[in-house]
Design an enzyme around this catalytic site. Structure first.
Site, PDB file in Angstrom:
ATOM      1  N   ASP A 342       0.815  -1.224   0.000  1.00 28.62           N
ATOM      2  CA  ASP A 342       0.000   0.000   0.000  1.00 28.62           C
ATOM      3  C   ASP A 342       0.845   1.269   0.000  1.00 28.62           C
ATOM      4  OD1 ASP A 342      -2.296  -1.536  -0.023  1.00 28.62           O
ATOM      5  OD2 ASP A 342      -2.561  -1.473   2.152  1.00 28.62           O
ATOM      6  N   LYS A 369      -6.031  -2.839  -7.075  1.00 31.27           N
ATOM      7  CA  LYS A 369      -6.358  -2.177  -5.802  1.00 31.27           C
ATOM      8  C   LYS A 369      -7.537  -1.229  -6.053  1.00 31.27           C
ATOM      9  CE  LYS A 369      -3.287  -4.193  -3.323  1.00 31.27           C
ATOM     10  NZ  LYS A 369      -3.723  -5.116  -2.283  1.00 31.27           N
TER      11      LYS A 369
HETATM   12  C1  S3P Z   1      -5.179  -5.729   3.503  1.00 27.33           C
HETATM   13  C2  S3P Z   1      -4.417  -6.467   2.637  1.00 27.33           C
HETATM   14  C3  S3P Z   1      -3.851  -5.930   1.390  1.00 27.33           C
HETATM   15  C4  S3P Z   1      -3.841  -4.409   1.405  1.00 27.33           C
HETATM   16  C5  S3P Z   1      -5.144  -3.836   1.861  1.00 27.33           C
HETATM   17  C6  S3P Z   1      -5.460  -4.294   3.277  1.00 27.33           C
HETATM   18  C7  S3P Z   1      -5.720  -6.373   4.715  1.00 27.33           C
HETATM   19  O1  S3P Z   1      -4.644  -6.356   0.305  1.00 27.33           O
HETATM   20  O2  S3P Z   1      -3.520  -3.915   0.116  1.00 27.33           O
HETATM   21  O3  S3P Z   1      -5.097  -2.423   1.860  1.00 27.33           O
HETATM   22  O4  S3P Z   1      -6.199  -5.658   5.622  1.00 27.33           O
HETATM   23  O5  S3P Z   1      -5.665  -7.611   4.787  1.00 27.33           O
HETATM   24  P1  S3P Z   1      -4.388  -7.773  -0.434  1.00 27.33           P
HETATM   25  O6  S3P Z   1      -4.614  -8.852   0.539  1.00 27.33           O
HETATM   26  O7  S3P Z   1      -5.411  -7.817  -1.545  1.00 27.33           O
HETATM   27  O8  S3P Z   1      -2.986  -7.705  -0.932  1.00 27.33           O
END
Ligand code: S3P
Length: 457
Positions: A342, A369
């Site tokens: 992120d 995203k």
């Molecule tokens: C998150 C996991 C990440 C991240 C998101 C929050 C989480 O996504 O980019 O902002 O809280 O588990 P991904 O699991 O899709 O990589």
């Protein structure tokens, strides 16, 4: 919509600040508090668009939540106490809300429908739907379950043995949560480590969940990794096997959510690339699965000190002091990417000020995203004079380049809006950077622009 925000560039930046509560941890605190038995108290809860969506979804599932300002008090209903919602559950802009909640709802004995905004309507859901179907879940969505709205007819689930095909904490967490309601023990394997807040918090709420390193080279003890009161011993590169017994019961807890390192990242980058800055960001979560941004900035030459380390609610926390520094370009990829996924938009801003070339690879997940963050950052930073090109799985940035003013778009993506504001804070020349539709920052950081404007006054 339709607002604009003019970003000032300041001569000096000095002061201390607190960033809002961690988004990932706030979501999980509401979810686990809801399916635990008894009362949970959440302090430092992020009152952002995404986490308020989670709170409203769990209220619709019958969970009573009192908002006392300082803390949220949840009256947990236990793993089988949720009730069938009357209306569609609206997750707004939140991928974490929809994916993790699908995991909780797949095994509930009722029908539910999850839907969200236009960004959610474009995001991939099969990554969660497919393994949940393997557990016996009955789930429907557009494109064979790939897109919202998602309809779930809850069914008794059986255990799962599954290796995650992509590094995603959301998918891992959805499956862990589904496994709690399944019959028997599930095993989830992640080849590349991702944020482990679900595992830590489950233990904090009294759940038995075991993890084991995939390769013996990473064989530190399980307790050291996950015990709520241990301090972190640094990041371990190897993957993990996660064992989750079905039908465990969780007990309500008091939990303090640390500041979000993903929000702190905007000020860590700004404090580094600004020519005259010293900023202290207090109470930031420094879980080693999230501190990739600190490691990469430090490799690039940043001066960031970690002070006053402690453990709160099972998570390591510290104050971060950042001072201006000259940066050099770097190359990142592989297991580093999930540790700063992120923060890549704001890291791209840092790279425009670094001497030499910065290469970011293995980051194709950025395309799915809240927006396509590769296209968004490349297009908008170019408008400000950056030398940046997209690649199939990341970007290449040449620096240092002075950034100039101009009007930029944020693609309805909170992190794009805030990253471009950091770029605007160091832009030179007569024209300022103007951010269109900046209010989307409320998703993860409600007072970001006011805090930014207040620094250095
Ligand atoms: C998150 C996991 C990440 C991240 C998101 C929050 C989480 O996504 O980019 O902002 O809280 O588990 P991904 O699991 O899709 O990589």
């Amino acid at each position: 919509m339709g607002q604009k925000r003019v970003i000032d560039s300041k001569k000096h930046l000095q002061g201390s600040l607190r960033v809002p509560g961690d988004k990932s941890i706030s979501h999980r605190a509401v979810m686990l508090g809801s399916i635990a038995e008894g009362e949970s108290r959440i302090r430092g809860f992020l009152r952002g668009g995404d986490t308020l969506s989670t709170l409203s979804v769990f209220r619709q599932l019958g969970v009573e939540a009192e908002d006392r300002g300082e803390e949220i008090i949840l009256h947990g209903r236990g793993i089988s106490g949720l009730k069938e919602p009357t209306h569609v559950l609206n997750v707004g802009n939140s991928g974490t809300t929809i994916r993790l909640t699908m995991g909780i709802l797949a095994g509930q004995p009722f029908y539910s429908v999850l839907d969200g905004d236009d960004s959610i309507a474009r995001r991939p859901m099969r990554r969660v739907v497919d393994p949940l179907r393997r557990m016996g879940a009955e789930i429907y969505g557009r494109l064979g379950g790939e897109r919202t709205p998602i309809a779930i007819q809850g069914r008794p689930l059986h255990s799962l043995h599954y290796t995650l095909p992509m590094a995603s904490a959301q998918v891992k967490s959805a499956l862990i949560l589904a496994a709690l309601t399944a019959e028997g023990e599930s095993e989830i394997v992640e080849k590349v480590p991702t944020r482990d807040h679900t595992e830590r918090m489950l233990r904090f709420f009294g759940g038995e969940i075991r993890t084991e390193p995939l390769s013996p080279a990473n064989a530190s003890s399980d307790e050291g990794q996950l015990h709520p009161f241990s301090t972190d011993s640094g990041f371990e590169e190897g993957g993990r096997r996660i064992y989750v017994p079905g039908g465990i019961s969780l007990k309500g807890r008091e939990i303090t959510v640390p500041g979000d390192i993903s929000s702190a990242a905007f000020f860590l980058v700004l404090g580094t690339i600004h020519p005259d800055a010293e900023l202290l960001v207090e109470g930031v979560g420094v879980n080693p699965t999230r501190t990739g941004i600190l490691d990469v900035l430090q490799t690039m030459g940043a001066k960031i000190e970690m002070k006053n380390r402690r453990v709160e609610g099972g998570e390591p926390v510290a104050d971060l002091l950042v001072r201006s520094a000259s940066l050099k370009g770097t190359s990142i990829g592989g297991a580093m990417i999930p540790r700063l996924i992120d923060e890549i938009p704001v890291l791209a801003v840092a790279a425009t000020q670094a001497e030499g070339t910065t290469v970011i690879r293995d980051a194709e997940e950025l395309k799915v995203k809240e927006s396509d963050r590769i296209t968004a950052m490349v297009t908008e930073l170019k408008k400000l004079g950056a030398k940046i090109e997209a690649t199939s799985d990341g970007m290449v940035i040449e620096g240092p380049t002075p950034l100039c003013g101009g009007e930029v778009e944020v693609y309805h993506d909170h992190r794009i809006a805030m990253s471009l504001a950091v770029a605007g804070s160091i832009a030179q020349g007569k024209e300022p950077v103007v951010i269109r539709d900046p209010e989307i920052a409320v998703i993860s950081y409600p007072h970001f622009f006011d805090q930014l404007a207040g620094l250095g006054e």
